[in-house]
Design a protein around this motif. Structure first.
Motif, PDB file in Angstrom:
ATOM      1  N   GLY A   1       0.785  -1.212  -0.067  1.00 58.51           N
ATOM      2  CA  GLY A   1      -0.027  -0.026  -0.012  1.00 58.51           C
ATOM      3  C   GLY A   1       0.798   1.262   0.066  1.00 58.51           C
ATOM      4  N   ALA A   2       1.959   1.154   0.795  1.00 61.92           N
ATOM      5  CA  ALA A   2       2.975   2.387   0.821  1.00 61.92           C
ATOM      6  C   ALA A   2       3.607   2.569  -0.747  1.00 61.92           C
ATOM      7  N   PHE A   3       4.058   1.498  -1.017  1.00 62.76           N
ATOM      8  CA  PHE A   3       4.604   1.591  -2.415  1.00 62.76           C
ATOM      9  C   PHE A   3       3.913   1.961  -3.416  1.00 62.76           C
ATOM     10  N   ASP A   4       2.659   1.431  -3.412  1.00 64.67           N
ATOM     11  CA  ASP A   4       1.822   1.773  -4.395  1.00 64.67           C
ATOM     12  C   ASP A   4       1.181   3.616  -4.254  1.00 64.67           C
ATOM     13  N   ALA A   5       1.155   4.070  -3.066  1.00 62.59           N
ATOM     14  CA  ALA A   5       0.727   5.585  -2.858  1.00 62.59           C
ATOM     15  C   ALA A   5       1.898   6.323  -3.372  1.00 62.59           C
ATOM     16  N   LEU A   6       3.119   5.862  -3.101  1.00 58.07           N
ATOM     17  CA  LEU A   6       4.340   6.618  -3.714  1.00 58.07           C
ATOM     18  C   LEU A   6       4.255   6.755  -5.244  1.00 58.07           C
ATOM     19  N   VAL A   7       4.157   5.629  -5.789  1.00 55.33           N
ATOM     20  CA  VAL A   7       4.119   5.580  -7.350  1.00 55.33           C
ATOM     21  C   VAL A   7       3.134   6.277  -7.837  1.00 55.33           C
ATOM     22  N   SER A   8       1.701   6.186  -7.108  1.00 54.41           N
ATOM     23  CA  SER A   8       0.455   6.877  -7.856  1.00 54.41           C
ATOM     24  C   SER A   8       0.966   8.289  -7.752  1.00 54.41           C
ATOM     25  N   ALA A   9       1.738   9.010  -6.980  1.00 52.94           N
ATOM     26  CA  ALA A   9       1.969  10.329  -6.897  1.00 52.94           C
ATOM     27  C   ALA A   9       2.999  10.855  -7.797  1.00 52.94           C
ATOM     28  N   LEU A  10       3.444   9.837  -8.550  1.00 49.80           N
ATOM     29  CA  LEU A  10       4.720  10.306  -9.576  1.00 49.80           C
ATOM     30  C   LEU A  10       3.795  10.716 -11.017  1.00 49.80           C
ATOM     31  N   GLU A  11       4.485  11.411 -11.744  1.00 52.25           N
ATOM     32  CA  GLU A  11       3.848  11.622 -13.196  1.00 52.25           C
ATOM     33  C   GLU A  11       3.707  10.390 -13.660  1.00 52.25           C
ATOM     34  N   PRO A  12       2.795   9.953 -14.623  1.00 52.45           N
ATOM     35  CA  PRO A  12       2.637   8.896 -15.392  1.00 52.45           C
ATOM     36  C   PRO A  12       3.973   8.198 -15.934  1.00 52.45           C
ATOM     37  N   GLU A  13       4.556   9.051 -16.527  1.00 53.84           N
ATOM     38  CA  GLU A  13       5.716   8.748 -17.540  1.00 53.84           C
ATOM     39  C   GLU A  13       7.086   8.164 -16.521  1.00 53.84           C
ATOM     40  N   LEU A  14       6.914   8.468 -15.292  1.00 54.05           N
ATOM     41  CA  LEU A  14       8.036   8.126 -14.323  1.00 54.05           C
ATOM     42  C   LEU A  14       7.713   6.751 -13.653  1.00 54.05           C
ATOM     43  N   ARG A  15       6.583   6.368 -13.544  1.00 54.89           N
ATOM     44  CA  ARG A  15       6.104   5.378 -12.728  1.00 54.89           C
ATOM     45  C   ARG A  15       6.678   3.980 -13.034  1.00 54.89           C
ATOM     46  N   GLU A  16       6.810   3.641 -14.294  1.00 51.86           N
ATOM     47  CA  GLU A  16       7.405   2.412 -14.432  1.00 51.86           C
ATOM     48  C   GLU A  16       8.903   2.239 -14.096  1.00 51.86           C
TER      49      GLU A  16
END
Length: 128
Positions: free
Chosen positions: A45-60
């Motif tokens: 849940g913590a990792f998902d929250a962190l990634v979802s706060a990033l710009e879409p092009e950075l998430r991967e």
């Protein structure tokens, strides 16, 4: 490799640092380990929250390097000034640290031959 606790403030700081690293090194990946959690679900849940706060092009480009569990044995190891993997190698915390180390070693295998293609640091080589 960045470390973050699951608390919102620390996740925000880690997200900001991951963003800066991604922009500073185009094409680079940033690993994140969540520490101080009591369960895999809490870390996820913590990792998902962190990634979802990033710009879409950075998430991967931001990848999970597992979790480090909150374990009383860690505090005992600190007080004794001994590595957790030495004094309690079968503890949950020592096993979790070993998992993170394996992930790092796997990604550091440069060049790695996977399915007949050479790859560097987990990503495809420019010439392959």
């Amino acid at each position: 490799l960045l470390f973050s606790a699951p608390e919102p403030r620390e996740l925000e700081e880690t997200c900001a640092l991951a963003r800066r690293l991604c922009f500073a090194g185009p094409g680079a990946r940033v690993g994140v380990t969540i520490h101080g959690v009591r369960s895999i679900d809490e870390a996820r849940g913590a990792f998902d929250a962190l990634v979802s706060a990033l710009e879409p092009e950075l998430r991967e480009r931001v990848v999970s390097y597992g979790l480090l569990l909150d374990d009383l044995e860690v505090y005992r190891a600190i007080v004794n000034r001994r590595p957790i993997g030495v004094i309690r190698p079968q503890s949950r915390a020592a096993r979790a640290r070993a998992d993170v180390a394996r992930l790092l070693l796997t990604d550091a295998a440069v060049p790695a031959v996977i399915e007949g293609r050479e790859e560097c640091a987990g990503g495809k080589r420019a010439d392959g």
